[in-house]
Motif scaffolding. Structure first.
Motif, PDB file in Angstrom:
ATOM      1  N   GLY A 220       7.293   2.932  17.014  1.00 38.06           N
ATOM      2  CA  GLY A 220       5.786   2.854  16.306  1.00 38.06           C
ATOM      3  C   GLY A 220       6.277   2.738  15.108  1.00 38.06           C
ATOM      4  N   THR A 221       4.595   2.056  14.560  1.00 32.32           N
ATOM      5  CA  THR A 221       4.184   2.638  12.876  1.00 32.32           C
ATOM      6  C   THR A 221       4.049   3.441  12.286  1.00 32.32           C
ATOM      7  OG1 THR A 221       3.352  -0.335  13.380  1.00 32.32           O
ATOM      8  CG2 THR A 221       2.586   0.552  11.374  1.00 32.32           C
ATOM      9  N   GLY A 222       4.326   3.857  11.501  1.00 33.89           N
ATOM     10  CA  GLY A 222       4.790   5.128   9.969  1.00 33.89           C
ATOM     11  C   GLY A 222       4.314   4.853   8.439  1.00 33.89           C
ATOM     12  N   THR A 223       3.589   3.704   8.772  1.00 35.70           N
ATOM     13  CA  THR A 223       2.922   3.989   6.706  1.00 35.70           C
ATOM     14  C   THR A 223       1.664   2.302   7.374  1.00 35.70           C
ATOM     15  OG1 THR A 223       3.375   2.564   4.680  1.00 35.70           O
ATOM     16  CG2 THR A 223       4.665   1.350   6.371  1.00 35.70           C
ATOM     17  N   LEU A 224       1.209   2.488   6.560  1.00 31.49           N
ATOM     18  CA  LEU A 224      -0.183   1.620   6.488  1.00 31.49           C
ATOM     19  C   LEU A 224      -0.182   0.190   5.405  1.00 31.49           C
ATOM     20  CD1 LEU A 224      -3.068   3.895   6.477  1.00 31.49           C
ATOM     21  CD2 LEU A 224      -2.130   2.656   8.628  1.00 31.49           C
TER      22      LEU A 224
ATOM     23  N   THR B 190      -3.469   5.859  -3.161  1.00 31.09           N
ATOM     24  CA  THR B 190      -2.705   7.295  -3.303  1.00 31.09           C
ATOM     25  C   THR B 190      -2.251   7.374  -1.928  1.00 31.09           C
ATOM     26  OG1 THR B 190      -3.859   8.935  -3.922  1.00 31.09           O
ATOM     27  CG2 THR B 190      -5.370   8.315  -2.302  1.00 31.09           C
ATOM     28  N   ASN B 191      -1.642   8.692  -2.063  1.00 31.43           N
ATOM     29  CA  ASN B 191      -1.117   8.896  -0.972  1.00 31.43           C
ATOM     30  C   ASN B 191      -2.173  10.135  -0.228  1.00 31.43           C
ATOM     31  OD1 ASN B 191       0.861   9.308  -3.136  1.00 31.43           O
ATOM     32  ND2 ASN B 191       1.372   9.188  -1.723  1.00 31.43           N
ATOM     33  N   ALA B 192      -3.149   9.877   0.798  1.00 36.53           N
ATOM     34  CA  ALA B 192      -3.784  10.624   1.563  1.00 36.53           C
ATOM     35  C   ALA B 192      -3.656  10.039   2.650  1.00 36.53           C
ATOM     36  CB  ALA B 192      -5.224   9.917   0.774  1.00 36.53           C
TER      37      ALA B 192
ATOM     38  N   ALA C  84       0.999   9.167   3.195  1.00 36.94           N
ATOM     39  CA  ALA C  84       1.057   8.118   3.579  1.00 36.94           C
ATOM     40  C   ALA C  84       0.417   7.140   2.621  1.00 36.94           C
ATOM     41  CB  ALA C  84       0.668   7.558   5.067  1.00 36.94           C
ATOM     42  N   LEU C  85       1.012   6.432   2.190  1.00 40.29           N
ATOM     43  CA  LEU C  85      -0.738   5.108   0.970  1.00 40.29           C
ATOM     44  C   LEU C  85      -1.528   4.412   1.996  1.00 40.29           C
ATOM     45  CD1 LEU C  85       2.491   3.956  -1.183  1.00 40.29           C
ATOM     46  CD2 LEU C  85       1.305   5.889  -1.334  1.00 40.29           C
ATOM     47  N   ILE C  86      -2.752   5.221   0.992  1.00 39.19           N
ATOM     48  CA  ILE C  86      -4.000   4.308   1.785  1.00 39.19           C
ATOM     49  C   ILE C  86      -4.675   4.357   0.681  1.00 39.19           C
ATOM     50  CG2 ILE C  86      -4.825   6.417   2.298  1.00 39.19           C
ATOM     51  CD1 ILE C  86      -6.250   5.926   4.809  1.00 39.19           C
ATOM     52  N   ASN C  87      -5.868   3.298   0.976  1.00 42.62           N
ATOM     53  CA  ASN C  87      -7.111   2.766   0.426  1.00 42.62           C
ATOM     54  C   ASN C  87      -8.092   3.224   0.262  1.00 42.62           C
ATOM     55  OD1 ASN C  87      -5.450   0.303  -1.283  1.00 42.62           O
ATOM     56  ND2 ASN C  87      -5.486  -0.975   0.679  1.00 42.62           N
ATOM     57  N   ILE C  88      -8.485   4.292  -0.244  1.00 44.04           N
ATOM     58  CA  ILE C  88      -9.481   5.076  -0.488  1.00 44.04           C
ATOM     59  C   ILE C  88     -10.550   4.226  -1.356  1.00 44.04           C
ATOM     60  CG2 ILE C  88      -8.968   7.243  -0.218  1.00 44.04           C
ATOM     61  CD1 ILE C  88      -9.138   8.260  -3.097  1.00 44.04           C
ATOM     62  N   ASN C  89     -11.636   4.851  -1.087  1.00 46.09           N
ATOM     63  CA  ASN C  89     -12.788   3.951  -1.778  1.00 46.09           C
ATOM     64  C   ASN C  89     -13.485   5.177  -3.000  1.00 46.09           C
ATOM     65  OD1 ASN C  89     -13.270   1.658  -0.143  1.00 46.09           O
ATOM     66  ND2 ASN C  89     -14.832   3.039   1.712  1.00 46.09           N
ATOM     67  N   ILE C  90     -14.002   4.211  -4.221  1.00 45.04           N
ATOM     68  CA  ILE C  90     -14.489   4.620  -5.199  1.00 45.04           C
ATOM     69  C   ILE C  90     -15.299   3.898  -5.868  1.00 45.04           C
ATOM     70  CG2 ILE C  90     -12.349   5.355  -5.642  1.00 45.04           C
ATOM     71  CD1 ILE C  90     -11.413   2.998  -8.012  1.00 45.04           C
ATOM     72  N   PRO C  91     -16.249   4.946  -6.923  1.00 46.09           N
ATOM     73  CA  PRO C  91     -17.392   4.476  -7.207  1.00 46.09           C
ATOM     74  C   PRO C  91     -17.629   3.200  -7.755  1.00 46.09           C
ATOM     75  CG  PRO C  91     -17.801   6.580  -6.959  1.00 46.09           C
ATOM     76  CD  PRO C  91     -16.124   6.473  -6.844  1.00 46.09           C
ATOM     77  N   GLU C  92     -18.346   2.054  -8.292  1.00 45.97           N
ATOM     78  CA  GLU C  92     -17.494   0.768  -8.770  1.00 45.97           C
ATOM     79  C   GLU C  92     -18.090   0.951  -9.706  1.00 45.97           C
ATOM     80  OE1 GLU C  92     -21.569  -1.699  -8.243  1.00 45.97           O
ATOM     81  OE2 GLU C  92     -20.876  -1.970  -5.522  1.00 45.97           O
ATOM     82  N   ILE C  93     -18.667   2.085 -10.739  1.00 48.71           N
ATOM     83  CA  ILE C  93     -18.415   2.591 -12.028  1.00 48.71           C
ATOM     84  C   ILE C  93     -17.454   2.753 -12.947  1.00 48.71           C
ATOM     85  CG2 ILE C  93     -18.508   5.410 -11.206  1.00 48.71           C
ATOM     86  CD1 ILE C  93     -20.933   5.318 -13.764  1.00 48.71           C
ATOM     87  N   PHE C  94     -16.760   2.276 -11.579  1.00 53.67           N
ATOM     88  CA  PHE C  94     -15.292   3.136 -12.264  1.00 53.67           C
ATOM     89  C   PHE C  94     -14.209   1.371 -12.653  1.00 53.67           C
ATOM     90  CE2 PHE C  94     -14.849   6.881  -9.693  1.00 53.67           C
ATOM     91  CZ  PHE C  94     -14.566   7.862 -11.319  1.00 53.67           C
TER      92      PHE C  94
ATOM     93  N   ASN D  21       0.591   9.266 -10.622  1.00 56.88           N
ATOM     94  CA  ASN D  21       0.859  10.387 -10.012  1.00 56.88           C
ATOM     95  C   ASN D  21       1.515  10.116  -8.112  1.00 56.88           C
ATOM     96  OD1 ASN D  21       2.261  12.870 -10.181  1.00 56.88           O
ATOM     97  ND2 ASN D  21       0.081  13.661  -8.794  1.00 56.88           N
ATOM     98  N   LEU D  22       1.056   8.506  -8.224  1.00 57.57           N
ATOM     99  CA  LEU D  22       1.699   8.220  -6.489  1.00 57.57           C
ATOM    100  C   LEU D  22       3.461   9.028  -5.989  1.00 57.57           C
ATOM    101  CD1 LEU D  22       1.509   4.812  -6.433  1.00 57.57           C
ATOM    102  CD2 LEU D  22       0.188   6.675  -5.039  1.00 57.57           C
ATOM    103  N   LYS D  23       3.700   9.515  -4.721  1.00 58.06           N
ATOM    104  CA  LYS D  23       4.422  10.372  -4.868  1.00 58.06           C
ATOM    105  C   LYS D  23       5.319   9.631  -3.233  1.00 58.06           C
ATOM    106  CE  LYS D  23       2.799  14.475  -5.292  1.00 58.06           C
ATOM    107  NZ  LYS D  23       2.282  16.032  -5.060  1.00 58.06           N
ATOM    108  N   TRP D  24       6.582   9.685  -2.916  1.00 54.30           N
ATOM    109  CA  TRP D  24       7.087   9.470  -1.755  1.00 54.30           C
ATOM    110  C   TRP D  24       6.471   9.397  -0.848  1.00 54.30           C
ATOM    111  CZ3 TRP D  24      12.261   6.896  -2.887  1.00 54.30           C
ATOM    112  CH2 TRP D  24      12.878   7.208  -3.685  1.00 54.30           C
ATOM    113  N   GLU D  25       6.351   8.211   0.117  1.00 53.22           N
ATOM    114  CA  GLU D  25       6.705   8.803   2.092  1.00 53.22           C
ATOM    115  C   GLU D  25       7.086   9.076   2.077  1.00 53.22           C
ATOM    116  OE1 GLU D  25       2.816   5.187   2.776  1.00 53.22           O
ATOM    117  OE2 GLU D  25       5.098   4.805   3.547  1.00 53.22           O
ATOM    118  N   THR D  26       6.778  10.361   2.988  1.00 58.38           N
ATOM    119  CA  THR D  26       8.539  11.553   4.033  1.00 58.38           C
ATOM    120  C   THR D  26       7.865  11.552   5.537  1.00 58.38           C
ATOM    121  OG1 THR D  26       6.393  13.365   3.548  1.00 58.38           O
ATOM    122  CG2 THR D  26       8.870  12.594   1.534  1.00 58.38           C
ATOM    123  N   THR D  27       8.976  11.015   6.418  1.00 54.26           N
ATOM    124  CA  THR D  27       8.283  11.227   7.264  1.00 54.26           C
ATOM    125  C   THR D  27       9.819  12.120   7.839  1.00 54.26           C
ATOM    126  OG1 THR D  27       7.929   8.778   7.823  1.00 54.26           O
ATOM    127  CG2 THR D  27       8.942   9.725   9.889  1.00 54.26           C
TER     128      THR D  27
END
Length: 752
Positions: free
Chosen positions: A169-173, A725-727, A706-716, A670-676
């Motif tokens: 299987g696939t274990g990361t994005l 981030t790891n989420a 696991a690393l993933i893209n999360i949406n943030i407000p346009e104001i940033f 503060n990114l961390k390792w992806e761990t399996t």
């Protein structure tokens, strides 16, 4: 009475003398060879049955032993069927040993060492190189398809394309889902340069407990490739060649002209239908029966002091799409020098050069599906104008007006020295390198929608200007491995301890240049021959990084213990440090362990006839993943951006453009390792005199952080309003089943 006793003693003495005459020792000499290849076998155990007398074959496969003339000799060797023969007074006995069909007796590579499959406590699959070489494909990964349970291989079929491989299987994005490849100790993520005919074995480490010895690189599994070595003996020259063809199968059945016209009359009665009597098969215009050929020659041999293996190969693949083709030349030399009883030097060097002609597949396939069959493809050098009739591009134009060529040279190799200060200890140091030079040249032709291009002018498929694009990519990877291996057997106990450290350095440089208006003459395809005002020195695609550099430092250890050949224990530990993370998150520890129980070695299984071998195993492992951009945690600025306001500067002209810098992406420092983490359990068996073997496995694998893209407000102010981030958590569970049948009818005929 006294006379009777004398006669009896005389009779006993006669019997003893007769028995001694029959049991008189003789000196026996002979040679042991492989029943299939005829090659001599080194280190074969030769034992006199029911005695403590034994010997081994020497470098040339010969042996000498003293034994009773009426006795028996037993010949045994790992991976071969034990053979017992009666001496019958002979002084010369030559033996041909047959390869043992038992899967559990195979020796497999497990990372920084080898083990018998029966002694392994993790999920490891082995595929022989000869099985891969039979497949008419370019890469070993394509040849693996359907041969290993839990391994999915997807290939586009395009010449020199890199297949996608997923192990359990696939274990990361975002962290890269491809497995790690280890070629004779060289770590890489691409094995398209490896000649399949040079491969001796491929070992797939599927479970975390098996692959944890590779730590941060092993989150997606590990595929270990061992290439062929020379063998002691006479010079051996081998040639292997294949010629074949490929073509597209199960194509979509498209409408004929009559069907299409009938549809238009119903759907759009006012549409003016072109005057064309034929039916254009648009798939047929861009697809072809493609010729492929692969020619390989190898030379091998050696003496007691040195062995050599040299090979050269030439592969061509036309591709099923017109103009698409690939050519590759490969050269390999593997040499082993025995400098003394304690020192061995190994060198392995492989060079490949390939040329690929890519085609615009995306547009061509899409247009072939949509183009109307009532428009001719090409007539007397003029193209049918599908764009004018249906606003769809002509597939032949998509391909013909684009020239995309890639030249790639790759050098891969290592040099290693093994030193045995004592019999039970081996010290090894190896320097591995992988150097890749890639040059790509793309030329897009200029053409107008006029009578010089089309049968009927008009439409919007055109090239308003010619453009020349040149890219150059250089990759350099260096790895220094240092290990110490202690191996000792005492009584029923067998112990192997491995310890060491490895250092890795990777460097990538990418350059880009483009210019419009370059002439059509290929001899003038150089930057600078076009319009200098349109020059670009950086790729407009900002996702392409112009360069990269990172390092890794790892400390590793492993313990293998077996008691009486039936109770097995393995433990791995590895500490990885990667420059791809901040100093607070740079280092991580990855442990694993496995247990095994060979039931057929138990006394209560000795009398059963069903199983030739039966083993239970299970394990746990934790591994990491740092396969991200080196700058993923570093906030960087995009330079040389025109500022909104002018800058008068020394000229006093307020319209001068000022160049500045801007932060174009928000990043998580503060990114961390992806761990399996993975648990797995299995039962392995062989039956019917080891002809039938199989395995049933269960695994439960979970990736955390696991690393993933999360949406943030346009104001940033982030351009795409996303933040890495790891989420995420990813889970893979499954059951794997494999059955293998292998049989040998005679030494000249085997099948599986």
């Amino acid at each position: 009475m006294k006379r009777l006793i004398t006669i009896s003693l005389h009779g006993v003495l006669c019997l003893l003398l007769i028995n001694r005459a029959h049991a008189q020792d003789v000196t026996i000499k002979g040679t042991v060879t492989d029943a299939t290849t005829g090659e001599t076998l080194i280190g074969v155990s030769v034992a006199v049955k029911s005695t403590q007398t034994g010997a081994q074959t020497g470098p040339d496969g010969t042996f000498t032993i003293s034994a009773p003339s009426t006795g028996q000799l037993a010949f045994s060797y790992i991976g071969y069927t034990t053979q017992t023969v009666a001496i019958n007074g002979r002084t010369t006995i030559d033996i041909k040993l047959a390869v043992q069909a038992n899967e559990l007796q195979q020796v497999v590579v497990v990372g920084y060492g080898t083990q018998r499959k029966r002694d392994i406590t993790g999920a490891v699959a082995n595929v022989k190189g000869e099985e891969l070489a039979r497949q008419p494909v370019q890469t070993a990964t394509q040849a693996l398809q359907g041969k290993v349970a839990g391994v999915q291989v997807t290939s586009s079929g395009a010449p020199n394309s890199s297949p996608s491989v997923r192990i359990r299987g696939t274990g990361t994005l975002l962290g890269g889902a491809e497995p790690l490849y280890v070629v004779d100790g060289v770590l890489t993520n691409d094995i398209r340069n490896i000649n399949n005919n040079d491969i001796e074995n491929v070992d797939v480490l599927k479970s975390a407990s098996a692959s944890a010895i590779y730590g941060v690189r092993a989150a997606n599994g590990v595929i270990i490739i061992t290439t062929k070595q020379g063998k002691r003996g006479d010079l051996r020259v081998t040639y292997d060649g294949t010629v074949g063809f490929r073509e597209a199968a199960n194509l979509i059945k498209m409408a004929s002209s009559e069907q299409y016209v009938a549809y238009l009359k119903d759907a759009s009665p006012t549409t003016q239908i072109p005057d064309y009597n034929g039916t254009t098969d648009w798939y047929g215009t861009i697809l072809r029966r493609a010729l492929t050929q692969n020619n390989n020659v190898s030379v091998s041999g050696g003496t007691e002091k040195a062995t050599y293996f040299f090979s050269a190969g030439y592969l061509t693949d036309e591709g099923i799409v017109i103009d698409n083709k690939y050519k590759r030349i490969s050269i390999r030399t593997n040499d082993v020098f025995t400098l003394s009883d304690k020192v061995k030097l190994t060198t392995q060097v492989a060079f490949t050069h390939g040329t690929t002609r890519n085609v615009n597949l995306g547009s061509a396939y899409n247009d072939a599906y949509r183009a109307a069959p009532i428009i001719p493809s090409i007539v007397n050098g003029l193209y049918g104008n599908t764009a004018l009739f249906g606003n769809v591009g002509n597939p032949l134009l998509d391909i013909g007006k684009n020239n995309d060529q890639v030249n790639e040279s790759r050098l891969q190799g290592n040099i290693a020295i093994d030193y045995k200060p004592v019999k039970t200890l081996t010290l090894r140091s190896a320097i591995n390198t992988d150097v890749n030079f890639n040059n790509q040249r793309i030329y897009n032709y200029k053409y107008a929608a006029d009578e010089n291009t089309y049968i009927v002018p008009g439409g919007n498929q055109r090239g308003d200007f010619s453009q020349l694009i040149m890219t150059n990519t250089n990759n350099n990877r260096y790895i220094w491995d240092n290990t110490a291996t202690f191996q000792q057997t005492f009584g029923k106990h067998s112990l192997t301890v491995l310890g060491g450290f490895t250092m890795e350095r990777y460097y990538n440089r990418y350059t880009y240049g483009s210019q419009r208006g370059a002439p059509e003459n290929q001899d003038l395809w150089y930057l600078g021959t076009g319009d200098p005002t349109t020059s670009l020195a950086s790729n407009p695609d900002l996702t392409i990084i112009p360069g990269d550099k990172f390092t890794r430092l790892s400390v590793l250890g492993r313990i293998n213990y077996a008691y009486a050949g039936k109770y097995l224990f393995t433990a791995n530990i590895r500490n990885d440090a990667s420059s791809k993370f901040s100093k607070d998150n740079r280092s991580a520890l990855f442990p694993s362990f496995g247990l095994g129980w060979v039931l057929t070695e138990e006394d209560f299984m000795k009398d059963q006839k069903l199983f030739s071998s039966l083993k239970l195993r299970g394990g746990y492992g934790k591994i990491g993943n740092d396969n991200i951009a080196s700058s993923q945690y570093i906030v960087t600025a995009l330079q040389n951006i025109p500022y909104f306001f002018g800058n008068a500067g020394s000229t006093g002209n307020p319209n001068n453009v000022a160049l500045g810098a801007a932060i174009n992406e928000l990043k998580n420092a503060n990114l961390k390792w992806e761990t399996t983490e993975e648990y797995d359990a299995a039962i392995e068996f062989s039956m019917l005199n080891s002809k039938l073997s199989g395995e049933l496995s269960y695994y439960n694998k979970k990736t955390k952080n696991a690393l993933i893209n999360i949406n943030i407000p346009e104001i940033f102010g982030d351009p795409n309003n996303q933040y890495v981030t790891n989420a995420a958590t990813i889970s893979n569970k499954g059951i794997e089943a494999a059955l293998n049948w292998r049989d040998e009818v005679n030494p000249d005929f085997r099948y599986n």
